[in-house]
Design a protein around this motif. Structure first.
Motif, PDB file in Angstrom:
ATOM      1  N   SER B  88       0.830  -1.199   0.000  1.00 49.79           N
ATOM      2  CA  SER B  88       0.000   0.000   0.000  1.00 49.79           C
ATOM      3  C   SER B  88       0.872   1.260   0.000  1.00 49.79           C
ATOM      4  O   SER B  88       0.622   2.211  -0.747  1.00 49.79           O
ATOM      5  CB  SER B  88      -0.911  -0.083   1.220  1.00 49.79           C
ATOM      6  OG  SER B  88      -1.223   1.152   1.701  1.00 49.79           O
ATOM      7  N   LEU B  89       1.925   1.236   0.818  1.00 45.77           N
ATOM      8  CA  LEU B  89       2.828   2.391   0.864  1.00 45.77           C
ATOM      9  C   LEU B  89       3.592   2.528  -0.458  1.00 45.77           C
ATOM     10  O   LEU B  89       3.798   3.646  -0.955  1.00 45.77           O
ATOM     11  CB  LEU B  89       3.810   2.208   2.041  1.00 45.77           C
ATOM     12  CG  LEU B  89       4.636   3.429   2.424  1.00 45.77           C
ATOM     13  CD1 LEU B  89       3.740   4.589   2.832  1.00 45.77           C
ATOM     14  CD2 LEU B  89       5.571   3.094   3.588  1.00 45.77           C
ATOM     15  N   SER B  90       3.979   1.392  -1.035  1.00 46.89           N
ATOM     16  CA  SER B  90       4.691   1.433  -2.336  1.00 46.89           C
ATOM     17  C   SER B  90       3.797   2.046  -3.403  1.00 46.89           C
ATOM     18  O   SER B  90       4.262   2.833  -4.237  1.00 46.89           O
ATOM     19  CB  SER B  90       5.084   0.029  -2.779  1.00 46.89           C
ATOM     20  OG  SER B  90       5.834  -0.592  -1.805  1.00 46.89           O
ATOM     21  N   LEU B  91       2.518   1.685  -3.368  1.00 42.63           N
ATOM     22  CA  LEU B  91       1.576   2.237  -4.357  1.00 42.63           C
ATOM     23  C   LEU B  91       1.457   3.745  -4.191  1.00 42.63           C
ATOM     24  O   LEU B  91       1.441   4.496  -5.168  1.00 42.63           O
ATOM     25  CB  LEU B  91       0.203   1.558  -4.186  1.00 42.63           C
ATOM     26  CG  LEU B  91      -0.888   1.975  -5.156  1.00 42.63           C
ATOM     27  CD1 LEU B  91      -0.509   1.614  -6.581  1.00 42.63           C
ATOM     28  CD2 LEU B  91      -2.219   1.307  -4.804  1.00 42.63           C
ATOM     29  N   SER B  92       1.416   4.174  -2.936  1.00 36.66           N
ATOM     30  CA  SER B  92       1.318   5.592  -2.641  1.00 36.66           C
ATOM     31  C   SER B  92       2.554   6.337  -3.174  1.00 36.66           C
ATOM     32  O   SER B  92       2.434   7.381  -3.825  1.00 36.66           O
ATOM     33  CB  SER B  92       1.202   5.725  -1.123  1.00 36.66           C
ATOM     34  OG  SER B  92       1.145   7.037  -0.751  1.00 36.66           O
ATOM     35  N   ILE B  93       3.737   5.784  -2.891  1.00 39.23           N
ATOM     36  CA  ILE B  93       4.987   6.418  -3.352  1.00 39.23           C
ATOM     37  C   ILE B  93       5.037   6.423  -4.879  1.00 39.23           C
ATOM     38  O   ILE B  93       5.421   7.417  -5.499  1.00 39.23           O
ATOM     39  CB  ILE B  93       6.217   5.681  -2.751  1.00 39.23           C
ATOM     40  CG1 ILE B  93       6.249   5.888  -1.238  1.00 39.23           C
ATOM     41  CG2 ILE B  93       7.512   6.167  -3.379  1.00 39.23           C
ATOM     42  CD1 ILE B  93       7.231   4.997  -0.502  1.00 39.23           C
ATOM     43  N   LEU B  94       4.604   5.310  -5.475  1.00 36.34           N
ATOM     44  CA  LEU B  94       4.615   5.214  -6.949  1.00 36.34           C
ATOM     45  C   LEU B  94       3.723   6.305  -7.555  1.00 36.34           C
ATOM     46  O   LEU B  94       4.126   6.970  -8.520  1.00 36.34           O
ATOM     47  CB  LEU B  94       4.146   3.822  -7.380  1.00 36.34           C
ATOM     48  CG  LEU B  94       4.054   3.596  -8.877  1.00 36.34           C
ATOM     49  CD1 LEU B  94       5.428   3.603  -9.524  1.00 36.34           C
ATOM     50  CD2 LEU B  94       3.369   2.273  -9.206  1.00 36.34           C
ATOM     51  N   GLU B  95       2.541   6.492  -6.981  1.00 35.61           N
ATOM     52  CA  GLU B  95       1.628   7.511  -7.517  1.00 35.61           C
ATOM     53  C   GLU B  95       2.255   8.900  -7.412  1.00 35.61           C
ATOM     54  O   GLU B  95       2.132   9.717  -8.331  1.00 35.61           O
ATOM     55  CB  GLU B  95       0.284   7.481  -6.770  1.00 35.61           C
ATOM     56  CG  GLU B  95      -0.560   6.251  -7.068  1.00 35.61           C
ATOM     57  CD  GLU B  95      -1.050   6.174  -8.509  1.00 35.61           C
ATOM     58  OE1 GLU B  95      -1.042   7.194  -9.210  1.00 35.61           O
ATOM     59  OE2 GLU B  95      -1.414   5.060  -8.946  1.00 35.61           O
ATOM     60  N   LEU B  96       2.940   9.156  -6.294  1.00 33.24           N
ATOM     61  CA  LEU B  96       3.606  10.453  -6.134  1.00 33.24           C
ATOM     62  C   LEU B  96       4.700  10.632  -7.185  1.00 33.24           C
ATOM     63  O   LEU B  96       4.805  11.679  -7.822  1.00 33.24           O
ATOM     64  CB  LEU B  96       4.234  10.547  -4.736  1.00 33.24           C
ATOM     65  CG  LEU B  96       3.329  11.049  -3.609  1.00 33.24           C
ATOM     66  CD1 LEU B  96       4.062  10.979  -2.284  1.00 33.24           C
ATOM     67  CD2 LEU B  96       2.893  12.494  -3.872  1.00 33.24           C
ATOM     68  N   LEU B  97       5.503   9.582  -7.353  1.00 32.30           N
ATOM     69  CA  LEU B  97       6.591   9.646  -8.346  1.00 32.30           C
ATOM     70  C   LEU B  97       6.020   9.846  -9.754  1.00 32.30           C
ATOM     71  O   LEU B  97       6.579  10.610 -10.553  1.00 32.30           O
ATOM     72  CB  LEU B  97       7.431   8.362  -8.302  1.00 32.30           C
ATOM     73  CG  LEU B  97       8.339   8.204  -7.089  1.00 32.30           C
ATOM     74  CD1 LEU B  97       9.003   6.837  -7.108  1.00 32.30           C
ATOM     75  CD2 LEU B  97       9.409   9.285  -7.075  1.00 32.30           C
ATOM     76  N   LEU B  98       4.911   9.155 -10.043  1.00 34.45           N
ATOM     77  CA  LEU B  98       4.296   9.303 -11.371  1.00 34.45           C
ATOM     78  C   LEU B  98       3.794  10.728 -11.572  1.00 34.45           C
ATOM     79  O   LEU B  98       3.873  11.273 -12.675  1.00 34.45           O
ATOM     80  CB  LEU B  98       3.153   8.304 -11.543  1.00 34.45           C
ATOM     81  CG  LEU B  98       3.587   6.848 -11.712  1.00 34.45           C
ATOM     82  CD1 LEU B  98       2.382   5.917 -11.619  1.00 34.45           C
ATOM     83  CD2 LEU B  98       4.299   6.636 -13.044  1.00 34.45           C
ATOM     84  N   GLY B  99       3.312  11.333 -10.486  1.00 34.41           N
ATOM     85  CA  GLY B  99       2.882  12.731 -10.555  1.00 34.41           C
ATOM     86  C   GLY B  99       4.061  13.635 -10.905  1.00 34.41           C
ATOM     87  O   GLY B  99       3.966  14.496 -11.792  1.00 34.41           O
ATOM     88  N   PHE B 100       5.201  13.399 -10.241  1.00 25.25           N
ATOM     89  CA  PHE B 100       6.404  14.199 -10.534  1.00 25.25           C
ATOM     90  C   PHE B 100       6.863  13.973 -11.976  1.00 25.25           C
ATOM     91  O   PHE B 100       7.276  14.911 -12.666  1.00 25.25           O
ATOM     92  CB  PHE B 100       7.530  13.862  -9.552  1.00 25.25           C
ATOM     93  CG  PHE B 100       7.376  14.537  -8.221  1.00 25.25           C
ATOM     94  CD1 PHE B 100       7.395  15.928  -8.120  1.00 25.25           C
ATOM     95  CD2 PHE B 100       7.171  13.804  -7.068  1.00 25.25           C
ATOM     96  CE1 PHE B 100       7.236  16.565  -6.887  1.00 25.25           C
ATOM     97  CE2 PHE B 100       7.009  14.429  -5.837  1.00 25.25           C
ATOM     98  CZ  PHE B 100       7.035  15.806  -5.748  1.00 25.25           C
ATOM     99  N   ALA B 101       6.810  12.691 -12.401  1.00 26.44           N
ATOM    100  CA  ALA B 101       7.237  12.377 -13.773  1.00 26.44           C
ATOM    101  C   ALA B 101       6.340  13.098 -14.778  1.00 26.44           C
ATOM    102  O   ALA B 101       6.832  13.619 -15.793  1.00 26.44           O
ATOM    103  CB  ALA B 101       7.175  10.871 -14.002  1.00 26.44           C
ATOM    104  N   GLU B 102       5.048  13.156 -14.471  1.00 24.58           N
ATOM    105  CA  GLU B 102       4.118  13.835 -15.378  1.00 24.58           C
ATOM    106  C   GLU B 102       4.449  15.334 -15.441  1.00 24.58           C
ATOM    107  O   GLU B 102       4.403  15.954 -16.507  1.00 24.58           O
ATOM    108  CB  GLU B 102       2.689  13.618 -14.873  1.00 24.58           C
ATOM    109  CG  GLU B 102       1.672  13.624 -16.004  1.00 24.58           C
ATOM    110  CD  GLU B 102       0.346  13.061 -15.560  1.00 24.58           C
ATOM    111  OE1 GLU B 102      -0.621  13.825 -15.607  1.00 24.58           O
ATOM    112  OE2 GLU B 102       0.290  11.884 -15.164  1.00 24.58           O
ATOM    113  N   PHE B 103       4.799  15.885 -14.273  1.00 20.74           N
ATOM    114  CA  PHE B 103       5.152  17.300 -14.221  1.00 20.74           C
ATOM    115  C   PHE B 103       6.429  17.557 -15.040  1.00 20.74           C
ATOM    116  O   PHE B 103       6.497  18.499 -15.831  1.00 20.74           O
ATOM    117  CB  PHE B 103       5.349  17.719 -12.758  1.00 20.74           C
ATOM    118  CG  PHE B 103       5.790  19.144 -12.598  1.00 20.74           C
ATOM    119  CD1 PHE B 103       4.971  20.201 -13.004  1.00 20.74           C
ATOM    120  CD2 PHE B 103       7.032  19.456 -12.058  1.00 20.74           C
ATOM    121  CE1 PHE B 103       5.378  21.519 -12.871  1.00 20.74           C
ATOM    122  CE2 PHE B 103       7.455  20.763 -11.924  1.00 20.74           C
ATOM    123  CZ  PHE B 103       6.620  21.800 -12.329  1.00 20.74           C
TER     124      PHE B 103
END
Lengths: 672, 152
Positions: B88-103
Motif C-alpha cells: 500500500s505504501l509502495s503504491l502511494s509512493i509510486l503515484e507520487l513519483l508518477l505525478g512528478f514524472a508527469e510534471f
C-alpha cells in the motif's frame, strides 16, 4: 604475471555480487569450450598484481551430475587456477561446506569467503572463524558482499594464497577398508601420466565413487586392463562394506562436514522464525501469491513505462528535432542528408527513444533478482506450469526469456528429461523478450495511451496462455510422457546492492545498445537503400515524403508480396515489410516502420493510429509476440535440438501467429 | 490488537471498494460513455484497469487479516499486515513519483517541443496516496510486533 582466480560456490550465495565487486563489473562473456554454458571472465589489479577472475557455474559438489558441475570440476582440477575462491553462505554452513571439503580434496588452493555474515548474525548464528581456519587449513574471510564488507581482506587473502607454494593439507579419513582400496588404486596410477594431471588420492576416490568420466580417462591412458583392476578393487570394497562405496564416501564426507560445523558454529539464540519466513508465508501463499505477483508486475510496468516519460520525450526531441535539424542544416548532399536524417536518425531514433523504458525494465528485473523475488516467482508459477504440462524446471528458462530468448534456450540444458527440454525450448520463443518491447511500446502508445500499461501487461498474460496451449498440445501429441518436478532452494530475501543492480542493468542495457549500433544500424542502412531504390531503379529520397514513390521501392515490393495474406488482418505492405525485416531482429520492426512511413516518434504513432483500428493494432502486437523467432533464436534451437525442431518451431509459430491475429481481428470486429 | 484489526479491515474494505470503482469506471468509460463515479468526496475516483490489480491485492490482504485475527495466529496476522502495508505504501509512493514524472514531462514538452498543454496538479491528489500514508502506522506496529514475537 596474471594470477587466475576461480570463483565457485553453491547457487544464491552472492557469487555475482563478489565477482562484480572484485572486477568492477567489467566482464567478458563467452562459452566454455565444447558446451554452450556461459563463461564470465573479469580482471582486477591489487597491490601491483594482475588477477583474472573466472566465474564458474553455481554448483553443490564436484560429482559432475550436470554440465555445470563438470565444467567447474574440470576447470579446478585440470585448469589448476592459482586460487579457488569458495563463496560460502555463513547462515547455511552445513550445506555449503560439502562443496568446500570436496574442493580441498581436489587439491584446490582455497580461500573461503564466509559471505552473508549479517544474515547469520540475524539468525543468531555465531561462527568461530579462527577455528574454521585452523580445521580447514585455509584462509577464511568473513564478508557481507552486498555492503562491501570484508572485500579488502578478501583481496589480500587471494594475493597471499596466489603467491604461496603450499597446498592445503586437509584430508578426510574414510576408514580402514576404503583407505586400503584408495592405496591399491593409487598404486595402479602411480608413475603414469595421470599422476602429473591429477592429485592421485582424489582421482582414486573419484574412481571409487564410480565417476564414468574418470574411468574413461584411465581407460584412455592405461588401457582396459587397469580399468578392470580398479573395478575389481571397487567390487571387493563393496562386498566388505556391504554397501556401495560411493554411498559410504559421500556419507563420510557429510559426517566430516557436520563435525566441522558442530565445532565452529554456535547458535546463541535461536529465533522462532526469520523475516524471510514471515514474508514467504504471504508472498508464496496459495491464494495471495498470484495477486501479489500481478501487483509486482504492475509496479514494474508503471515504473518502466510511465515514470520514464520525460526521458522518452527528451530522446524523441533529440532525434526527431535537434539531430535531424542539424543534419538538414549542415549536410549538403541530398542522398547523404536523407541517409542520415530519414535513415539512421529516423530508424535508430524510433528505437532508441525506448531506451529508458528498456533500461528501467532491466533495472527492475535485476532488483527483483537480487531481492530474491524471482525465485519466489518460479515457486508460485511452478504448480501452474506443472499443470500446464511443462516441467517445473521450465520456469527458470522462461523467466530468463523475458530478457532474451537465446540464453533462455541454452538454459534448458539443466532440464534432464529430454521431452521436457524439447517442449520448453520450442515454446520459449513465445516469451516476450526485450527486443519485442519497442513494438509493444510503439503500438500501445499510439492506440491505447490511457491504459497502455495494461495492454503491454496483456502481452505477457497472452504469452503465458499461448505457451500453456502449445506445451499442452505438444505433450499430448509428439512428446507424450510424465512431466518432472524439481526441488527449488529459496534464498533469503536480501536488500539489493545498488552497485550490483546498476551493474547488471548496465550489462543488459549495453547489449541492447551494441545491437542497436551493429545489427540494427546495418539493417537500417540496408532498408534505407531498399527504400530509395526499386525494381524500376533509383527513386531517390523523395520516397520518404511521397508515399506513391515509396510504393515503388524494394521495401514496398517485398511487403506487397506478403500483403494479400495479411489483408484480412487490415495491414498494408508497410506492416508486412516490417514483419519481414523483423526476422533479422525484432527491434528492426520498429525501425522499418519508421522508414516505410517516412516518420518517427509521435508522428509515426499518429500515422499508425489514422490507418489502423485499435483491434487491428492489437492483432499486430499479438502477431509480433508469436510469429517466427529471430535468426539467433532459431540458430540456438538448431544447435540445441537439431534442424528438424528448428524448422518445426518456425512453422508452428507462423501458423499460430496468423491464427491468433485473425482471431483478435474477428473478435475485435464485433466490439469496434 | 483489536484496534489494529478494525483499522486493517476498514482499510481492506476501502481498497476493495476503490478497486471495484476503478474497474467499473474503466469499463463504463470504455463502453458506456462515462465513469460510474467521478469522485469520492473531494478526491477523484480511480478509473483504470491496471490500477485495479494493486488496489484489489492490498484490499484482499487487509480484509483477510480479519480472519487471522479471529482464528488466533498472531504471526500470520502481522505477516499479512506487513506485506499489505508495504504494498500500500509502495503504491502511494509510486503515484507520487508518477505525478512528478508527469510534471517533468510537461516541462520537457513545453521547453523542447513548445507544446501549449497544461499540467493537471490533480495527479497528486489520487486517493491511493492518502490511503498509503494510513498504512504507515500499521507497517510500524506490525514490524514491532514481529520483532517482539521473534525475540520471545
Amino acid at each position: 604475471m596474471t594470477h587466475v582466480v576461480a570463483l565457485v560456490g553453491n547457487p544464491n550465495v552472492g557469487k555475482s555480487v563478489i565477482f562484480n565487486s572484485l572486477t568492477g563489473g567489467k566482464a567478458w562473456v563467452g562459452n566454455w569450450p565444447g558446451v554452450t554454458v556461459e563463461k564470465k571472465v573479469g580482471r582486477y589489479r591489487f597491490l601491483g598484481r594482475e588477477f583474472e577472475v573466472v566465474d564458474l557455474p553455481g554448483i553443490y559438489g564436484l560429482s559432475a551430475f550436470s554440465v555445470d558441475e563438470r565444467i567447474a570440476r574440470d576447470f579446478i582440477v585440470e585448469g589448476r587456477p592459482d586460487v579457488v575462491l569458495n563463496i560460502v553462505n555463513a547462515s547455511n554452513l552445513g550445506k555449503d561446506l560439502y562443496l568446500t571439503v570436496s574442493l580441498l580434496e581436489a587439491g584446490a588452493k582455497l580461500v573461503i569467503a564466509l559471505n552473508m555474515m549479517d544474515l547469520a548474525e540475524d539468525r543468531g548464528i555465531e561462527i568461530d572463524v579462527q577455528g574454521l581456519r585452523r580445521i580447514l587449513g585455509v584462509p577464511v574471510v568473513p564478508t557481507i558482499a552486498t555492503k562491501g564488507v570484508g572485500l579488502e581482506a578478501l583481496r589480500r587473502a587471494i594475493l597471499s594464497v596466489a603467491e604461496s607454494k603450499g597446498v592445503p593439507k586437509f584430508r578426510i579419513g574414510y576408514g580402514r577398508d576404503v583407505e586400503r582400496a584408495i592405496d591399491e588404486i593409487k598404486a595402479i596410477l602411480a608413475g603414469t601420466p595421470l599422476e602429473e594431471r591429477y592429485p592421485l588420492r582424489w582421482l582414486a576416490i573419484r574412481l571409487l565413487e564410480g565417476d564414468p568420466d574418470y574411468l574413461q580417462r584411465v581407460r584412455e591412458a592405461l588401457g582396459e586392463e587397469a580399468c578392470e583392476r580398479i573395478r575389481g578393487i571397487k567390487e571387493d570394497l563393496s562386498r566388505r562394506l556391504g554397501a556401495d562405496p560411493e554411498d559410504a564416501i559421500v556419507e563420510r564426507r557429510h559426517a566430516v562436514v557436520m563435525d566441522v560445523v558442530s565445532r565452529v558454529v554456535r547458535t546463541a539464540r535461536r529465533p522462532s522464525f526469520t523475516m524471510t519466513e514471515v514474508l514467504d508465508y504471504v508472498v508464496t501463499h496459495k491464494i495471495f501469491g498470484i495477486p501479489i505477483l500481478l501487483t509486482m508486475l504492475y509496479f514494474a510496468f508503471r515504473i518502466a513505462f510511465d515514470l520514464t516519460a520525460p526521458l522518452v520525450d527528451a530522446i524523441d526531441w533529440l532525434f526527431s528535432d535537434y539531430l535531424s535539424g542539424l543534419a538538414e542544416a549542415h549536410i549538403g548532399s541530398e542522398w547523404l542528408r536523407s541517409l542520415v536524417s530519414d535513415g539512421i536518425l529516423n530508424g535508430l531514433g524510433t528505437l532508441l527513444v525506448f531506451l529508458p523504458n528498456i533500461a528501467f525494465f532491466f533495472l527492475l528485473l535485476s532488483a527483483m533478482e537480487d531481492l530474491g523475488y524471482m525465485t519466489r516467482v518460479a515457486f508460485i508459477m511452478d504448480k501452474i506450469m506443472y499443470r500446464l504440462g511443462l516441467s517445473g524446471k521450465s520456469i527458470i528458462p522462461i523467466i530468463l526469456g523475458v530478457g532474451c530468448n537465446v540464453p533462455a534456450i541454452l538454459a534448458t540444458r539443466n532440464i534432464e528429461d529430454e521431452r521436457d527440454r524439447k517442449v520448453t525450448a520450442m515454446v520459449l520463443p513465445l516469451v516476450p523478450c526485450s527486443a519485442r518491447l519497442p513494438i509493444f511500446l510503439l503500438f500501445s502508445a499510439a492506440f491505447f495511451s490511457s491504459f497502455r500499461g495494461a495492454v503491454i501487461a496483456s502481452m505477457y498474460v497472452i504469452s503465458i496462455g499461448v505457451i500453456a496451449l502449445v506445451a499442452n498440445l505438444f505433450r499430448r501429441t509428439a512428446f507424450r510422457g510424465p512431466t518432472t518436478g524439481f526441488i527449488m532452494e529459496m534464498p533469503p530475501y536480501m536488500v539489493p546492492s545498488i552497485r550490483n543492480v546498476l551493474m547488471k542493468t548496465w550489462i543488459r542495457t549495453r547489449k541492447f545498445l551494441e545491437k542497436a549500433g551493429t545489427v540494427i544500424f546495418g539493417s537500417v542502412i540496408v532498408i534505407w537503400i531498399m527504400s530509395v531504390t526499386g525494381p524500376s531503379g533509383y527513386i531517390g529520397p523523395g520516397a520518404f515524403e511521397d508515399p506513391s514513390l515509396m510504393a515503388k521501392s524494394w521495401v514496398a515490393w517485398m511487403g506487397m508480396k506478403l500483403e494479400p495474406l495479411l489483408r484480412p488482418l487490415g495491414w498494408d505492405w508497410r506492416l508486412a515489410a516490417a514483419l519481414i525485416y523483423g526476422f533479422l531482429a525484432k527491434e528492426v520492426v520498429v525501425s522499418t516502420l519508421s522508414l516505410a512511413f517516412g516518420k518517427g516518434g509521435v508522428a509515426l504513432m499518429r500515422e499508425l493510429s489514422s490507418m489502423l483500428l485499435p483491434h487491428q493494432a492489437f492483432a499486430f502486437m499479438v502477431f509480433s509476440l508469436t510469429y517466427v523467432p529471430c535468426i539467433p533464436t532459431i540458430a540456438a534451437i538448431r544447435s540445441e535440438l537439431g534442424t528438424k525442431y528448428a524448422i518445426l518451431t518456425v512453422l508452428y509459430q507462423m501458423a499460430l501467429a496468423y491464427l491468433l491475429a485473425l482471431l483478435v481481428v474477428a473478435l475485435g470486429g464485433l466490439v469496434f | 490488537m483489536r484496534l489494529r484489526s478494525i483499522l486493517a479491515t476498514l482499510l481492506g474494505v476501502a481498497y476493495l471498494t476503490l478497486a471495484l470503482t476503478s474497474l467499473l469506471n474503466w469499463a463504463a468509460d470504455r463502453w458506456g460513455g462515462g465513469p460510474v463515479l467521478g469522485s469520492l468526496g473531494p478526491l477523484p475516483a480511480p478509473s483504470s484497469l491496471g490500477l485495479f490489480i494493486p488496489l484489489f491485492t492490498v484490499g484482499i490482504l487487509y480484509a483477510s487479516s480479519y480472519y487471522y485475527w479471529r482464528s488466533g495466529p498472531r504471526l500470520e496476522f502481522h505477516a499479512i499486515l506487513l506485506v499489505a502495508s508495504i504494498l500500500s505504501l509502495s503504491l502511494s509512493i509510486l503515484e507520487l513519483l508518477l505525478g512528478f514524472a508527469e510534471f517533468l514531462d510537461h516541462l520537457v514538452k513545453v521547453g523542447l517541443f513548445g507544446s501549449a498543454g497544461g499540467f493537471d496538479p490533480g495527479v497528486f491528489a489520487e486517493l491511493e496516496i492518502p490511503l498509503g500514508l494510513l498504512s504507515i502506522p500499521i507497517l510500524r506496529v506490525s514490524l514491532r510486533e514481529l520483532r517482539s514475537l521473534r525475540g520471545s
